[in-house]
Scaffold this motif. Structure first.
Motif, PDB file in Angstrom:
ATOM      1  N   THR A 163       0.838  -1.199   0.000  1.00  0.00           N
ATOM      2  CA  THR A 163       0.000   0.000   0.000  1.00  0.00           C
ATOM      3  C   THR A 163       0.873   1.249   0.000  1.00  0.00           C
ATOM      4  OG1 THR A 163      -1.458  -1.240   1.439  1.00  0.00           O
ATOM      5  CG2 THR A 163      -1.956   1.084   1.162  1.00  0.00           C
ATOM      6  N   VAL A 164       1.928   1.215   0.825  1.00  0.00           N
ATOM      7  CA  VAL A 164       2.837   2.365   0.872  1.00  0.00           C
ATOM      8  C   VAL A 164       3.519   2.528  -0.480  1.00  0.00           C
ATOM      9  CG1 VAL A 164       4.898   3.317   1.963  1.00  0.00           C
ATOM     10  CG2 VAL A 164       3.218   2.098   3.348  1.00  0.00           C
ATOM     11  N   GLY A 165       3.988   1.412  -1.052  1.00  0.00           N
ATOM     12  CA  GLY A 165       4.662   1.473  -2.354  1.00  0.00           C
ATOM     13  C   GLY A 165       3.756   2.055  -3.427  1.00  0.00           C
ATOM     14  N   ALA A 166       2.478   1.722  -3.341  1.00  0.00           N
ATOM     15  CA  ALA A 166       1.549   2.199  -4.359  1.00  0.00           C
ATOM     16  C   ALA A 166       1.308   3.703  -4.271  1.00  0.00           C
ATOM     17  CB  ALA A 166       0.221   1.447  -4.240  1.00  0.00           C
ATOM     18  N   THR A 167       1.624   4.298  -3.108  1.00  0.00           N
ATOM     19  CA  THR A 167       1.448   5.744  -2.989  1.00  0.00           C
ATOM     20  C   THR A 167       2.798   6.452  -3.064  1.00  0.00           C
ATOM     21  OG1 THR A 167       1.386   5.342  -0.638  1.00  0.00           O
ATOM     22  CG2 THR A 167      -0.675   5.996  -1.638  1.00  0.00           C
ATOM     23  N   ALA A 168       3.802   5.744  -3.590  1.00  0.00           N
ATOM     24  CA  ALA A 168       5.161   6.291  -3.615  1.00  0.00           C
ATOM     25  C   ALA A 168       5.210   7.715  -4.154  1.00  0.00           C
ATOM     26  CB  ALA A 168       6.072   5.387  -4.437  1.00  0.00           C
ATOM     27  N   GLU A 169       4.467   7.939  -5.219  1.00  0.00           N
ATOM     28  CA  GLU A 169       4.550   9.244  -5.869  1.00  0.00           C
ATOM     29  C   GLU A 169       4.166  10.385  -4.928  1.00  0.00           C
ATOM     30  OE1 GLU A 169       2.471   8.660  -9.515  1.00  0.00           O
ATOM     31  OE2 GLU A 169       3.281  10.525 -10.345  1.00  0.00           O
ATOM     32  N   ARG A 170       3.070  10.196  -4.188  1.00  0.00           N
ATOM     33  CA  ARG A 170       2.627  11.259  -3.271  1.00  0.00           C
ATOM     34  C   ARG A 170       3.655  11.464  -2.156  1.00  0.00           C
ATOM     35  NH1 ARG A 170      -2.769   9.100  -1.213  1.00  0.00           N
ATOM     36  NH2 ARG A 170      -2.854  10.869   0.211  1.00  0.00           N
ATOM     37  N   ILE A 171       4.173  10.381  -1.666  1.00  0.00           N
ATOM     38  CA  ILE A 171       5.136  10.501  -0.558  1.00  0.00           C
ATOM     39  C   ILE A 171       6.414  11.166  -1.063  1.00  0.00           C
ATOM     40  CG2 ILE A 171       6.397   9.252   1.234  1.00  0.00           C
ATOM     41  CD1 ILE A 171       4.254   7.064   1.022  1.00  0.00           C
ATOM     42  N   GLN A 172       6.800  10.811  -2.297  1.00  0.00           N
ATOM     43  CA  GLN A 172       8.013  11.432  -2.859  1.00  0.00           C
ATOM     44  C   GLN A 172       7.870  12.939  -2.998  1.00  0.00           C
ATOM     45  OE1 GLN A 172       8.263   9.059  -6.388  1.00  0.00           O
ATOM     46  NE2 GLN A 172      10.199   8.160  -5.766  1.00  0.00           N
ATOM     47  N   GLU A 173       6.684  13.362  -3.400  1.00  0.00           N
ATOM     48  CA  GLU A 173       6.489  14.798  -3.567  1.00  0.00           C
ATOM     49  C   GLU A 173       6.674  15.507  -2.230  1.00  0.00           C
ATOM     50  OE1 GLU A 173       3.285  18.049  -5.176  1.00  0.00           O
ATOM     51  OE2 GLU A 173       2.973  15.960  -5.721  1.00  0.00           O
TER      52      GLU A 173
END
Ligand SMILES: Nc1ncnc2c1ncn2[C@@H]1O[C@H](COP(=O)(O)OP(=O)(O)O)[C@@H](O)[C@H]1O
Ligand SMILES: [Mg+2]
Length: 719
Positions: free
Chosen positions: A519-529
């Motif tokens: 689940t965390v990996g799937a939201t990688a983009e938001r977390i990266q921002e």
């Protein structure tokens, strides 16, 4: 194999040498000779991997891919990952404050065209964070710029097509690992498909890659290589940036080195401009500051935005202190989210990620009232990703083990099935404990103990002196020095319950943890921002801290022509000098003060004066305050710094040749917006020749009708 990784034959011989492992041997092969073998424990694998990769090896990792208990015949094993210098991402073994780059470089020649039409593509990916950039270079000048960029970026591994002979473009030190790949991996159409698929888009225009075939080809080869070797999801690689050369100030590697921007003359970070300026709190901030210094801005509005943000934070000391305090709880979010996306993050990593995200409301509260546009936009980019933060907090205990398969990472109440199993295990253990008391009462042996080991499971231990009291239903299992060990059917019944439950608990925990990580990996983009915004905020706050602590001033960066510094200091020398640093003024412009010819005795401070001028310009263009009372800095497109070889004529002709070629190169490429530092040029030859060369160069720079760069020329010749 079980808890070990093992190597055989030549691999075993090589690895035992490289890692100081004991070489043993297993069974014999068909011809009857012994098979060399060495092994290393599973839990220490990363450390050994780091050492192998450091030595330039490429390591294929094979693992059991089915449960040994369920396998029929030989357990199936597969290569799960190939690790090489550019793809090794175990955070514990990487430099926190520097990127780790895998690079692809390709040459696209036009049939029957001259070398001037050659086009080079370069792509560079930091797999540990997902940062992915690409660029193109044209012709001979482009080739030189590419060589400079490669030296500056210091890739750990470079992918080259077996058709191109691009090795001459790679630096000797630090020498990157070279991986030769088949030419088709650089094919543009394949690359475009691979990129759109990876980035989840239909086209590449949104990334500025339309009409950039060479850049696309290089990026495609990098992706292809990763898919081939990592066999893992790369959900954290979700964007790519095209770098326009014109967006940044050009500082070639020799100038960087001479100015000691990120590395001192001793080769260390200490003593560099970076070390002096770095008041960031997080490692992400530290890496970003380094990247800013390697690529100062060339757009006035961007420089002003940064300077205004730094000014506000420098002035607001209370807010600055609060931000810096909060940053202390921020982990390396960029690398943590990458680990989650690649499936290598453990429970503690996710908790670090959650705690980092949890700081965001506090940061936003501090930033809220601050006006500068850059701070406003950073604040808007700080997303606490509440769904992820809450999911991690709700799922993991507050002090989990390093690995999910160690057990105990998942909270009670998260999963009905897990709770049930834990209930069974717990009650089984209680029953066993109760049984110990009951058996003591029954036998009258107060020292009777129920214990557990991996060989027998649970057993009853009775000491020698008490053996007479052992009842008939005890089955003897083992005799030991002090007594005997027994089991009973009832004990084995409890054991079956407990162990069965414990095993299923672990399976269940690992499954729940993997789901959370996905689940965390799937939201990688938001977390990266968010991570990038945090890094930016940390750098701006750090620069404000430096400005306040070292008494720097805000430079006036402008589109005009005048470089004016009053009471300027050298940012590094002023901190190291035993005596008070003597400030100096500088005036340079295109009309009345285009060239400053600086003469004076050795140790007079000439070199320091040259460097401090360049450093002040560079600092201003990354958005930093500068060590001066007042500074007017014109937007500068390039800085060149060249130092003459030492006085020692014996160093020979070649050094002198290099020096002259570099000087010629500057004379050709400098523009009227460039800053040129020439320090004791012509020194590497006999006095009279040196003086003549110095004079000719100075005269050319001053009088040539073409570009008239701002020039600082130092020489101890003063005839
Ligand atoms: N403005 C200054 N104030 C104090 N010390 C300085 C200053 N400029 C240079 N120095 C010190 O003087 C020494 C010589 O400086 P340098 O610039 O190498 O001289 P030159 O190039 O004229 O031989 C260095 O050790 C440097 O730290
Ligand atoms: Mg000098």
């Amino acid at each position: 194999m079980g808890d070990f990784y093992e190597m055989f034959y030549e691999d075993a011989v090589t690895a035992s040498r490289a890692l100081d492992l004991t070489l043993t041997s297993r069974s014999k092969d068909a011809s009857g000779s012994r098979i060399p073998m060495c092994g290393l424990p599973h839990h220490a694998a990363d450390g050994y991997l780091a050492r192998l990769v450091e030595k330039g090896f490429r390591v294929a990792i094979c693992e059991q891919v089915e449960d040994p208990k369920k396998a029929k015949g030989v357990v199936r094993r597969e290569v799960v990952r190939v690790v090489s210098p550019g793809t090794f991402t175990q955070t514990a073994y990487l430099d926190d404050r520097a990127p780790t780059f895998l690079m692809g470089v390709v040459l696209q020649t036009q049939p029957a065209a001259s070398r001037e039409h050659d086009r080079y593509g370069m792509a560079v990916l930091d797999l540990s964070t997902g940062e992915f950039t690409t660029a193109e270079y044209d012709g001979d000048t482009g080739r030189q710029a590419l060589r400079d960029d490669i030296a500056m970026l210091r890739p750990r591994e470079v992918l080259l097509s077996s058709e191109d002979d691009l090795r001459p473009l790679l630096p000797d030190a630090p020498e990157p690992a070279i991986t030769t790949v088949e030419p088709w991996t650089f094919d543009v159409d394949r690359a475009r498909d691979a990129l759109t698929e990876q980035l989840g888009t239909t086209g590449l225009d949104g990334f500025g890659l339309d009409n950039r075939p060479a850049a696309v080809a290089a990026a495609g080869a990098v992706l292809h290589y990763l898919r081939d070797t990592q066999k893992a999801q790369l959900q954290h690689v979700r964007s790519i940036a095209f770098r326009h050369t014109a967006d940044a100030m050009v500082i070639d590697p020799s100038t960087m080195k001479h100015l000691e921007v990120v590395v001192s003359s001793e080769g260390t970070r200490k003593g560099s401009l970076l070390a002096e300026l770095d008041h960031t709190v997080t490692v992400m901030g530290s890496r970003l500051l380094r990247a800013w210094l390697l690529r100062p801005l060339c757009r006035l509005d961007e420089v002003h935005d940064r300077l205004d943000a730094v000014e506000e934070l420098a002035f607001r000391s209370v807010e600055r202190a609060k931000l810096r305090e909060v940053f202390k709880s921020v982990h390396d979010l960029e690398r943590l989210v990458a680990r989650a996306a690649m499936g290598t993050a453990g429970p503690r990593d996710l908790l670090g990620l959650q705690r980092s995200l949890a700081t965001i409301p506090r940061l936003r509260a501090v930033l809220g009232p601050l006006e500068p546009p850059l701070l406003k936009s950073v604040c808007a980019q700080l997303d606490e990703v509440p769904d992820i933060r809450d999911a991690i907090e709700a799922t993991l205990v507050s002090e989990p083990p390093a690995l999910a398969r160690d057990g105990g990472a998942i909270r009670d109440g998260v999963d009905v099935q897990l709770d049930e199993l834990r209930g069974i295990s717990r009650s089984g253990k209680e029953q066993i404990a109760a049984m110990e008391a009951a058996e003591r009462a029954r036998t009258g042996v107060g020292s009777l103990k129920i214990r557990f080991n991996r060989v027998f499971g649970y057993y009853i231990e009775v000491s020698k002196a008490n053996l007479h009291a052992v009842p008939d239903d005890y089955h003897r299992k083992q005799t030991i020095a002090g007594g005997e060990r027994f089991i009973t059917p009832a004990l084995k019944e409890f054991e079956r319950k407990v162990l069965g439950a414990d095993e299923r608990i672990l399976e269940r925990e690992v499954r729940l943890f993997d789901a959370l990580r996905d689940t965390v990996g799937a939201t990688a983009e938001r977390i990266q921002e968010t991570a990038r915004a945090l890094a930016r905020l940390d750098v701006l706050t750090g620069l404000a801290e430096t400005a306040a602590v070292y008494d720097y001033t805000k430079p006036h960066v402008h589109d005009g022509d005048e470089l004016l510094i009053t009471e300027g200091r050298h940012p590094v020398v002023e901190r190291q000098a035993a005596h008070a640093f003597v400030p100096n003024d500088v005036t340079l412009n295109a009309t009345t003060h285009q060239v400053i010819l600086l003469t004076g005795p050795n140790m007079g401070g000439k070199s320091t004066y040259l460097r401090q001028t360049a450093l002040i310009v560079l600092m201003a263009q990354i958005g930093s305050f500068v060590p001066a009372n007042r500074a007017k800095v014109p937007m500068t497109d390039r800085i060149f710094a060249r130092v003459g070889a030492s006085d020692n004529i014996a160093r020979g002709q070649s050094t002198f040749m290099v020096e002259m070629q570099e000087t010629a190169n500057i004379l050709h490429t400098a523009t009227s917006r460039s800053l040129v530092l020439l320090d004791e040029i012509g020194r590497g030859t006999a006095t009279y020749d040196g003086l003549s060369i110095a004079w000719a160069v100075a005269e050319h720079l001053a009088t040539d009708a073409g570009a008239r760069p701002k020039t600082l020329f130092a020489t101890h010749y003063h005839e």
